[in-house]
Write a protein that holds these residues in place. Structure first.
Motif, PDB file in Angstrom:
ATOM      1  N   GLU A  40      -7.451   4.974  -4.549  1.00 25.93           N
ATOM      2  CA  GLU A  40      -6.370   3.205  -4.342  1.00 25.93           C
ATOM      3  C   GLU A  40      -7.999   2.691  -3.718  1.00 25.93           C
ATOM      4  OE1 GLU A  40      -3.628   2.477  -3.009  1.00 25.93           O
ATOM      5  OE2 GLU A  40      -3.491   4.706  -4.388  1.00 25.93           O
ATOM      6  N   GLN A  41      -8.984   2.914  -3.787  1.00 22.73           N
ATOM      7  CA  GLN A  41     -10.177   1.364  -4.191  1.00 22.73           C
ATOM      8  C   GLN A  41     -10.090   1.088  -5.220  1.00 22.73           C
ATOM      9  OE1 GLN A  41     -13.326   3.439  -2.371  1.00 22.73           O
ATOM     10  NE2 GLN A  41     -13.317   2.335  -0.289  1.00 22.73           N
ATOM     11  N   THR A  92      -6.509  15.211  -1.734  1.00 28.36           N
ATOM     12  CA  THR A  92      -6.770  15.028  -0.596  1.00 28.36           C
ATOM     13  C   THR A  92      -7.310  13.669  -0.288  1.00 28.36           C
ATOM     14  OG1 THR A  92      -9.160  15.243  -1.975  1.00 28.36           O
ATOM     15  CG2 THR A  92      -8.346  17.127  -1.441  1.00 28.36           C
ATOM     16  N   PRO A  93      -7.247  13.216   1.087  1.00 25.77           N
ATOM     17  CA  PRO A  93      -7.907  11.953   1.838  1.00 25.77           C
ATOM     18  C   PRO A  93      -8.877  11.872   0.621  1.00 25.77           C
ATOM     19  CG  PRO A  93      -7.799  13.958   3.723  1.00 25.77           C
ATOM     20  CD  PRO A  93      -7.683  14.969   1.996  1.00 25.77           C
ATOM     21  N   ALA A  94     -10.095  12.166   0.549  1.00 21.90           N
ATOM     22  CA  ALA A  94     -11.654  11.614   0.070  1.00 21.90           C
ATOM     23  C   ALA A  94     -11.170  10.528  -1.279  1.00 21.90           C
ATOM     24  CB  ALA A  94     -12.569  12.646  -0.152  1.00 21.90           C
ATOM     25  N   ARG A  95      -9.745  11.757  -1.713  1.00 20.43           N
ATOM     26  CA  ARG A  95      -9.152  11.328  -3.529  1.00 20.43           C
ATOM     27  C   ARG A  95      -8.468   9.876  -3.125  1.00 20.43           C
ATOM     28  NH1 ARG A  95      -9.234  16.888  -7.366  1.00 20.43           N
ATOM     29  NH2 ARG A  95     -11.865  16.567  -7.719  1.00 20.43           N
ATOM     30  N   TYR A  96      -7.815  10.331  -2.551  1.00 18.86           N
ATOM     31  CA  TYR A  96      -6.826   9.543  -2.463  1.00 18.86           C
ATOM     32  C   TYR A  96      -7.637   7.753  -1.714  1.00 18.86           C
ATOM     33  CZ  TYR A  96      -3.268   6.238   0.139  1.00 18.86           C
ATOM     34  OH  TYR A  96      -2.408   5.168   0.538  1.00 18.86           O
ATOM     35  N   ALA A 106       0.912  -1.175   0.162  1.00 21.24           N
ATOM     36  CA  ALA A 106      -0.281   0.175  -0.371  1.00 21.24           C
ATOM     37  C   ALA A 106       0.966   0.874  -0.042  1.00 21.24           C
ATOM     38  CB  ALA A 106      -0.784  -0.090   1.607  1.00 21.24           C
ATOM     39  N   PRO A 107       1.101   2.199  -1.267  1.00 21.67           N
ATOM     40  CA  PRO A 107       1.987   3.134  -1.055  1.00 21.67           C
ATOM     41  C   PRO A 107       2.077   3.795   0.139  1.00 21.67           C
ATOM     42  CG  PRO A 107       1.027   2.624  -3.073  1.00 21.67           C
ATOM     43  CD  PRO A 107       0.242   1.857  -2.602  1.00 21.67           C
ATOM     44  N   GLY A 108       0.521   4.387   0.637  1.00 20.83           N
ATOM     45  CA  GLY A 108       0.537   5.335   1.273  1.00 20.83           C
ATOM     46  C   GLY A 108       1.194   4.644   2.346  1.00 20.83           C
TER      47      GLY A 108
END
Length: 310
Positions: free
Chosen positions: A302-303, A294-298, A119-121
């Motif tokens: 990723e999903q 942004t967190p939401a776009r991240y 998981a890159p992040g």
């Protein structure tokens, strides 16, 4: 849970064995660069060979050596004992793993080639602390343990009993952990997370941050955990970690937040509070500065990526 175990857990490393190579004489096998989030590795079960990077750098690998390319760089596997003309490579697929060979009789090198997906992040802090070429001799970590693990790999690969592939991949993850642990005590990089964790005093502050990331940590607080003066702690921390205390704290929080965004359905506001931000806006600004999104776009990106891999 210790810090290294927690970081490896958050990285969500998934090992995959791609092929076993039993090679002799002259050979040259090219590996193309791979995408971010994929980490090629080679484990030498016996013999030796040469790894040549795209930069021209050459590394000799011997029995018990583990080599990981955290940035997925292009490289080639080359024979150290060329005898006569280069023989054609052949790959047989009847066994548990594809087997690449180029001759008959005893091999000059026996190696397992594979890769880790991550998981890159949430893996960023661990992987960024590793050099472009992470090369460790596992024999120096624990010769008896290494012999046991390599013997297990040999046996499971040769006998191909039910569940063998699961055992082999789990063993490869164990060997990776041994390699990282060995790297903590060796000068594989001038500064980074491994150097920080390898310091008995400074490592205590890393444990404190990981255990309670939401606390409003100050340098004075963390210096007390390491039994140092404020100035000494700040200076030595930067020397070992290659970053300031504030940058490290932010990276830890972003790593934990990245994991929560992917692993749970909690709201962004809940996650912001969990990792130490008083407002969703402040968290969103810090997250975008580190991740570029942004967190939401991240979360949605990723999903979508994970769905596409399935």
């Amino acid at each position: 849970m210790d810090v290294l175990s927690r970081l490896i857990e958050l990285a969500r490393l998934q090992p995959t064995l791609d092929i076993r190579c039993r090679l002799q004489g002259a050979f040259h096998i090219d590996h193309e660069p791979v995408a971010a989030g994929t980490l090629p590795f080679h484990l030498i079960l016996g013999g030796d060979c040469l790894i040549r990077l795209g930069s021209g750098r050459e590394i000799t690998l011997r029995s018990g050596d583990f080599l990981l390319l955290p940035r997925g760089d292009a490289h080639a596997i080359i024979g150290l004992r060329p005898r006569g003309e280069m023989q054609p490579l052949r790959v047989t697929t009847g066994g548990m793993l594809p087997l690449r060979e180029n001759g008959q009789g005893e091999a000059d090198v026996d190696l397992l080639c594979g890769h880790f997906d991550c998981a890159p992040g949430s893996a960023a802090l661990l992987l960024d602390s590793l050099p472009d070429v992470f090369h460790v001799s596992l024999a120096a970590e624990s010769e008896e343990m290494l012999k046991t693990l390599v013997a297990m790999l040999y046996r499971e690969t040769a006998e191909e009993k039910p569940g063998a592939l699961a055992i082999i991949t789990a063993t490869c993850l164990s060997l990776f952990i041994m390699a990282v642990r060995a790297g903590k005590a060796s000068p594989i990089a001038s500064a980074g997370l491994l150097q920080l964790l390898g310091d008995a005093r400074l490592g205590k502050s890393a444990v404190a941050i990981m255990s309670s990331p939401a606390l409003a940590w100050t340098i004075d607080d963390l210096a007390r955990h390491s039994a140092m003066s404020r100035a000494t702690y700040a200076r030595q921390f930067r020397e070992r970690a290659g970053m300031t205390v504030g940058a490290f704290l932010t990276d830890i929080r972003m790593m934990l937040a990245s994991d929560l965004l992917l692993r749970t359905r909690r709201t962004v506001a809940d996650i912001a509070a969990e990792v130490g931000y008083e407002s969703e806006a402040a968290f969103g600004k810090a997250f975008k500065a580190r991740r570029g999104i942004t967190p939401a776009r991240y979360r949605s990106a990723e999903q979508a990526r994970q769905t596409g891999q399935q």
